[in-house]
Design a protein around this motif. Structure first.
Motif, PDB file in Angstrom:
ATOM      1  N   LEU A  36     -24.889   9.593  23.635  1.00 20.79           N
ATOM      2  CA  LEU A  36     -25.720   9.595  24.845  1.00 20.79           C
ATOM      3  C   LEU A  36     -25.783   8.227  25.513  1.00 20.79           C
ATOM      4  N   SER A  87     -27.386  11.051  19.354  1.00 23.04           N
ATOM      5  CA  SER A  87     -28.363  10.765  20.403  1.00 23.04           C
ATOM      6  C   SER A  87     -28.424   9.283  20.742  1.00 23.04           C
ATOM      7  N   LEU A 127     -32.381  17.201  11.248  1.00 24.60           N
ATOM      8  CA  LEU A 127     -32.870  16.816  12.579  1.00 24.60           C
ATOM      9  C   LEU A 127     -34.339  16.430  12.486  1.00 24.60           C
ATOM     10  N   GLU A 129     -36.914  16.952  14.430  1.00 20.88           N
ATOM     11  CA  GLU A 129     -37.893  18.005  14.687  1.00 20.88           C
ATOM     12  C   GLU A 129     -37.998  18.927  13.490  1.00 20.88           C
ATOM     13  N   SER A 147     -38.798   9.688  20.945  1.00 18.04           N
ATOM     14  CA  SER A 147     -38.616  10.655  22.040  1.00 18.04           C
ATOM     15  C   SER A 147     -37.342  11.464  21.825  1.00 18.04           C
ATOM     16  N   MET A 150     -35.977  15.683  18.913  1.00 23.51           N
ATOM     17  CA  MET A 150     -35.266  16.960  18.953  1.00 23.51           C
ATOM     18  C   MET A 150     -33.776  16.800  18.675  1.00 23.51           C
ATOM     19  N   CYS A 151     -33.250  15.614  18.904  1.00 20.06           N
ATOM     20  CA  CYS A 151     -31.785  15.469  18.891  1.00 20.06           C
ATOM     21  C   CYS A 151     -31.332  14.267  18.073  1.00 20.06           C
ATOM     22  N   ASP A 392     -41.406  14.892  27.691  1.00 20.53           N
ATOM     23  CA  ASP A 392     -40.881  15.436  28.949  1.00 20.53           C
ATOM     24  C   ASP A 392     -39.995  14.453  29.709  1.00 20.53           C
ATOM     25  N   SER A 394     -37.632  12.672  29.004  1.00 23.13           N
ATOM     26  CA  SER A 394     -36.187  12.731  28.751  1.00 23.13           C
ATOM     27  C   SER A 394     -35.489  13.756  29.647  1.00 23.13           C
ATOM     28  N   PHE A 395     -36.257  14.752  30.104  1.00 19.65           N
ATOM     29  CA  PHE A 395     -35.650  15.753  30.983  1.00 19.65           C
ATOM     30  C   PHE A 395     -35.262  15.157  32.341  1.00 19.65           C
ATOM     31  N   LEU A 397     -33.611  12.543  32.867  1.00 20.75           N
ATOM     32  CA  LEU A 397     -32.285  11.922  32.851  1.00 20.75           C
ATOM     33  C   LEU A 397     -31.267  12.820  33.558  1.00 20.75           C
TER      34      LEU A 397
END
Lengths: 532, 361
Positions: A36, A87, A127, A129, A147, A150-151, A392, A394-395, A397
Motif C-alpha cells: 500500500l 498493508s 490478521l 481484526e 488504523s 483490518m488489513c 473511517d 482510511s476509506f 484514500l
C-alpha cells in the motif's frame, strides 16, 4: 511474464509444503508485487504492471515449513520477502530482486491463552481484526488498534513496530510482546521465551527489522481484560500549542489515557465537516450537551461563519485535487491566516479506560489538566463519535485517488521541546507542494508523534505525479530531520525511507549491519530495504 | 448512493484492503489475489483491456461466494459480490469462463426440473394448485423441505397454502452467480410465467428469494407474486406456534444466518423469533452473527469452482461449534444446511425444527 530462478524452486517448495500452497501463476505474482505504498499505487490508474513481481509465492503452515523454505532459499541464493497482509505504506514488501514471497497468513492460530499470566500466543500470520476478535470473544483485549487493523497481521506489526490508536495506554507492539519466535536467514529458529530478566533484550533487537533479519512465526503478547469502562471526551483547544501543552501535562503527571488525539485547525475543520453531516439533528436537540456539540460543530452560530468555514474547506479539498503547485502555497497560507479565526479551535479527543473506578479517577485528573491548559469541555459526543468512526478515514484514500489525486501520511516524532518546531517546519516546507494537515497522537512523557496527512493532484502524467510525490517526501523528511525528529514513528522504513537510515541511526547502523551478517549472512532476506 | 460499476471498480482498486478481513474466500485461501479489492482490480484491468486473455487470469473473479460481508463494512457502498457476477459474465462472453461451469445453464435447468419432479414424489397431488393465494416454490437443494413446510403450515392453521405447479424448482440464482445472465433471464421469464396464478410465493432458498426480488426486475422480468422467504411467511403465524418448554440444555444449538437471508435481504429477526418461541432452550449465537456472520461456503457457485476452498470456509465456520462442544446448527437455507452438516455436526433447517415443535403429542 519472465520466468526466473525463483520459479525453478517451485517443485521443491511443493514437496516441502503442499502442491496447492505454492504458486508461480502471473495473477498471484502480480498480487504480491505491490503493497500500500501510495507511490506504487500511482501506476494503478493506467493499469501499469508493477515493476517487481516475485517469482514464486509460498504459503507455509508451520515454523518447520518456514525453516525448510529458508534453507532452500539459502542453498539457491534466492531472495525471500516475508509477507503479512501487505498493508505497509513504505514499499517494505516489494520483491525488488524477485525471488520468493513467503506469505504467513496460513499461520494464524491462537496457540495458547494463559488466563493466569494474561498472555496469549498467536501465530504471526493472523490478521489484526481476527486477533482482537479471538481475544474479545473470550473477554480480553490486546489493546492494539492500528488504523490498518483490518488489513495487517501480527507479524507485520512486529516487523514494522506498529502503534495503535490506544498506544498511550497500552504502548506500541514492542511494549506488548513478551517473547517472539523467528526464523533467521540461515533457517535457525530463535525463540526468546524465557530469555528475559538478564542480558540484552533480544526481542527488541528483532522487532522492527522489517523482514531483514528473520521471519516472525509467532509471538507471546500481554493481554488485558476487556475494559470495564471507557470514558471519552472532546475538548476544544484554542490553538495547537495549547493542545500540545495539555497533552504534555497529562503525560508528565503520569496519567495514561488510552486515546489522545489533537487535530490541528485544518484537520479539525475536516473533522467538523464530516461530523456535521451526521449530526445535524443535534442542532435541534433539547439536550444542552448535544447543543454544545452542535455549537462546536458549527451547526449553530452565524450563517456567515458557517458559509465561510464550508467555503474554505471546499477550496482546500479542491486545491488538493486540482490546484497548480503555485496556487497551493497561497491556499495553505490563506488557511493558516483564516483558520484560527474560523475553525473555533482545535479538537482534542481524550479517552480513559480500564476498571471503572480507576478509569473514572484517571479521567477526572486528565480532564482537569486539559482544562487548566485552556481546553473547553465539549462533552462525550465528539469522543464517542471518534470511536464509532475511528477507522473511517482510511476509506478516503480511494476517494482521493478516484478524484485524480494522491494522498499519503508521514508520522514522525520528537521530544516535547521541539514538537511545535517540527509541526511548523514540515507545514511550512510542504505549503508550496501540497495540501497538508496534521494530528498529534501517540504521546509519551518525553515527546509525541505528529501524523501529517498530505494530498496533491496527480494528473494523468504518471511520471509527473511520481516526481511530485517524491518531492513532497524529500521536502517533508528534510524538514523533519532538520529539527531532530525521527524519520518514522510506526509506519516503518521499508524502501521509501531506506536512504535515511544511516543518518537516523548513526553509529548504531554498524550494529544493525553486524546483526544482518550474523542472522542473514547470505543477504537473502528482504534485500534493498532499511538501508542495509 | 451506491456507486456504479466503474466507480466501484476504481474505489476497490485503490482501497487499502479495508474489507479483506470479512471475505470468506480470502480468509480460507490467505491469498492476496482473492481479497475483494484484488478481485475487483482484476475485473477493472479486464475492462481496460489490460488483462491477459486466459482462464488463469480471470480465475479470481470466481473466488467469491456473493456473501456480501465485504459490502457490510464498505463505507462507499460497493457490492463486489454482485459486480463479480458481471465480471464472470464478461469472462464467459470472451471465452474465458471457469471450466467447471461449462454447460451450467443445461445443468441448472435439469436440476431445477428434477427438483420440481422430486417435490411431486413427497407432496400429495391435490396440494399442487395452478393458482392460489399462497404457494410454496419447491426448493432445489432439499425437496423434502417442501413437504415439511406444508406440514407446518397445516398444523398452524394455514392449510390453504399449496405448492406451486411449476416445472422449475429453482429461482435461477446459480445462473446469475455463474455468469450466465442471458440464461438467467430466460429462466426467470419461464418461471415468472408459471407463477402468474399466485399472489404470494414462499421460497425456501434465500439466494433465490434475493434473485427473484432484486434481479428479476433488474433483468426486466416482471414477477406477479410477492416473494417471501419461508421464515418471513411463517413468522406471521408465530402466535399459533406452541411455546417451547425449556426441556433441554440451554443454547445447545447455534443459529447460522444465511448470507442471502441476512445481509442481502436484511432478514435476521424472523428466524430468531420463530426459534425463540419453538425451540427449547433457545439458540446460541456465533461470535460473528447477523451482519458479521461468516459464510458457510455454499454461495456464488463456489462449491463448483473452488470446492476445496468452499470446504475450508465451512470448516472455519464450524470451528466455534466444535470449540463449544456443540453438535447442532440450525439455519434457514437448504444450501447452508447441506454445507454445515459435516465433521460430527448436524445442521437442521428452521422448518425441520418447527415441524418437530408442532408435532402432535
Amino acid at each position: 511474464m519472465r520466468a526466473t530462478r525463483g520459479a525453478e524452486l517451485a517443485p521443491a517448495l511443493r514437496s516441502l509444503t503442499a502442491p496447492d500452497r505454492v504458486s508461480t501463476t502471473p495473477p498471484d505474482r502480480l498480487a504480491y508485487a505491490r503493497d500500500l505504498w501510495p507511490r506504487g499505487m500511482l501506476g494503478l490508474k493506467t493499469g501499469q504492471a508493477p515493476a517487481h513481481p516475485p517469482d514464486v509465492v509460498v504459503w507455509p503452515t508451520s515454523t518447520a515449513e518456514v525453516q525448510a523454505i529458508v534453507r532452500l532459499a539459502v542453498e539457491n541464493r534466492v531472495p525471500i520477502v516475508p509477507f503479512g497482509a501487505g498493508s505497509g505504506v513504505c514499499g517494505g514488501t516489494l520483491p525488488l530482486a524477485g525471488g520468493m514471497v513467503v506469505d504467513l497468513k496460513r499461520m494464524r492460530r491462537l496457540v495458547n491463552l494463559d488466563r493466569a499470566s494474561l498472555t496469549a500466543t498467536f501465530e504471526a500470520g493472523i490478521l489484526g481484526e481476527h486477533l482482537e476478535h479471538e481475544l474479545a470473544r473470550r473477554g480480553y483485549t490486546l489493546g492494539h488498534f492500528p488504523s490498518s487493523i483490518m488489513c495487517s497481521t501480527l507479524g507485520g506489526w512486529l516487523a514494522a513496530r506498529s502503534a495503535g490508536q490506544c498506544s498511550t495506554r497500552y504502548g506500541k507492539i514492542e511494549d506488548m510482546v513478551r517473547s517472539v519466535e523467528l526464523v533467521t536467514g540461515t533457517g535457525e529458529v530463535i525463540d526468546t521465551t524465557g530469555s528475559h530478566g538478564l542480558g540484552a533484550d533480544f526481542d527488541q533487537l528483532l522487532i522492527g527489522s522489517e523482514g531483514t533479519l528473520g521471519i516472525f512465526t509467532r509471538a507471546v503478547v500481554a493481554i488485558r481484560p476487556a475494559p470495564e469502562a471507557r470514558i471519552l471526551r472532546g475538548f476544544s483547544m484554542p490553538r495547537v500549542a495549547a493542545g500540545c501543552e495539555a497533552i504534555r501535562r497529562v503525560m508528565q503527571r503520569g496519567l495514561r489515557p488510552s486515546v489522545v488525539r489533537l487535530y490541528d485547525e485544518i484537520d479539525t475543520l475536516m473533522a467538523r465537516s464530516s461530523a456535521a453531516k451526521e449530526e445535524k439533528a443535534a442542532a435541534e436537540s433539547e439536550d444542552p450537551e448535544e447543543r454544545a456539540v452542535a455549537g462546536w460543530l458549527g451547526l449553530l452560530g452565524s450563517e456567515q461563519g458557517k458559509r465561510m468555514r464550508d467555503g474554505l474547506r471546499r477550496r482546500l479539498v479542491g486545491a488538493a485535487l486540482g490546484a497548480s503547485v503555485g496556487r497551493m502555497r497561497v491556499l495553505n497560507r490563506a488557511a493558516d491566516a483564516l483558520l484560527p479565526r474560523l475553525s473555533g479551535g482545535c479538537l482534542l479527543i481524550v479517552g480513559c479506560e480500564g476498571d471503572r473506578p480507576l478509569a473514572e479517577a484517571e479521567a477526572r485528573a486528565t480532564f482537569r489538566e486539559i482544562e487548566r491548559a485552556g481546553g473547553k469541555d465539549l462533552g462525550p459526543g465528539p469522543g464517542e463519535r471518534w470511536l464509532r468512526h475511528r477507522y473511517d478515514v482510511s476509506f478516503k484514500l480511494s476517494k482521493m485517488f478516484q478524484a485524480g489525486a494522491f494522498a499519503d501520511t508521514m508520522e514522525v516524532a520528537v521530544s516535547w521541546d521541539r514538537l511545535l518546531d517540527l509541526y511548523r517546519a514540515v507545514r511550512e516546507a510542504l505549503a508550496p507542494l501540497c495540501f497538508v494537515m496534521a494530528h498529534f497522537s501517540h504521546a509519551y512523557a518525553d515527546g509525541c508523534s505528529i501524523y501529517f496527512s498530505f494530498a496533491a493532484a496527480a494528473g494523468d502524467d504518471q511520471a509527473l505525479a511520481e516526481e511530485r510525490y517524491d518531492a513532497i517526501w524529500r521536502t517533508a523528511l528534510a524538514a523533519s530531520t532538520s529539527v531532530g525528529a525521527t524519520i518514522s514513528h510506526h509506519h516503518g522504513v521499508g524502501l521509501s525511507k531506506a536512504a535515511y537510515m544511516p543518518a537516523e541511526h548513526g553509529e548504531s547502523m554498524a550494529i544493525f549491519r553486524a546483526l544482518k551478517r550474523v542472522l542473514d549472512p547470505h543477504g537473502i532476506l528482504n534485500p534493498g530495504k532499511m538501508g542495509l | 448512493m451506491m456507486p456504479d460499476l466503474d466507480a466501484s471498480l476504481t474505489l476497490c482498486t485503490y482501497c487499502p484492503k479495508l474489507c479483506r478481513h470479512t471475505c470468506p474466500v480470502s480468509n480460507a485461501e490467505a491469498r492476496e489475489t482473492v481479497i475483494p479489492g484484488a478481485k475487483m482490480a482484476t475485473m477493472r484491468l479486464a475492462r481496460l483491456g489490460k488483462l491477459e486473455s486466459d482462464v488463469e487470469s480471470t480465475a479470481s473473479l470466481y473466488a467469491c461466494t456473493g456473501c456480501g460481508a465485504c459490502s457490510e463494512v464498505c463505507l462507499h457502498g460497493v457490492t463486489p459480490g454482485r459486480h463479480l457476477f458481471t465480471g464472470r459474465a464478461d469472462a464467459e462472453r470472451t471465452g474465458h469462463g471457469h471450466p467447471a461451469l461449462a454447460g451450467l445453464p443445461d445443468r441448472v435447468r435439469a436440476h431445477a426440473e428434477a427438483s420440481a419432479r422430486a417435490a411431486r414424489e413427497v407432496v400429495p397431488p391435490h396440494r399442487f394448485q395452478p393458482s392460489a393465494e399462497v404457494a410454496l416454490l419447491p426448493g432445489c437443494d432439499d425437496p423434502e423441505a417442501t413437504a415439511t413446510t406444508l406440514t407446518v403450515c397445516d398444523r398452524i392453521g394455514a392449510e390453504y397454502v399449496g405448492v406451486a405447479d411449476v416445472s422449475l424448482g429453482c429461482g435461477g440464482y446459480p445462473l446469475l452467480a455463474g455468469g450466465f445472465p442471458d440464461a438467467f433471464r430466460l429462466h426467470a421469464e419461464a418461471l415468472a410465467r408459471q407463477l402468474q396464478g399466485y399472489s404470494r410465493v414462499v421460497v425456501p432458498c434465500p439466494a433465490c428469494v434475493w434473485a427473484m426480488r432484486v434481479e428479476y426486475p433488474a433483468h426486466g422480468v416482471p414477477l406477479r407474486p410477492e416473494v417471501l422467504h419461508t421464515s418471513e411467511f411463517l413468522a406471521q403465524f408465530i402466535e399459533r406456534l406452541p411455546v417451547a418448554a425449556a426441556a433441554r440444555p440451554a443454547a445447545a444449538a447455534f443459529y447460522h444466518d444465511p448470507c442471502y437471508l441476512g445481509r442481502q435481504l436484511g432478514i435476521y429477526d424472523a428466524p430468531r423469533r420463530l426459534l425463540e418461541r419453538a425451540f427449547p432452550g433457545g439458540v446460541r449465537e456465533f461470535s460473528r452473527t447477523r451482519g458479521e456472520s461468516e459464510c458457510s461456503g455454499g454461495g456464488g457457485v463456489l462449491p463448483l469452482t473452488m470446492p476445496a476452498t468452499a470446504d475450508a470456509i465451512t470448516a472455519r465456520r464450524l470451528e466455534e461449534v466444535h470449540e463449544a462442544g456443540a453438535t447442532e446448527v440450525i439455519t434457514a437455507c437448504a444450501t447452508c444446511k447441506r454445507r454445515l452438516t459435516r465433521d460430527g455436526v448436524t445442521a437442521r433447517d428452521l422448518v425441520d425444527v418447527l415441524a418437530e415443535a408442532t408435532r402432535p403429542a
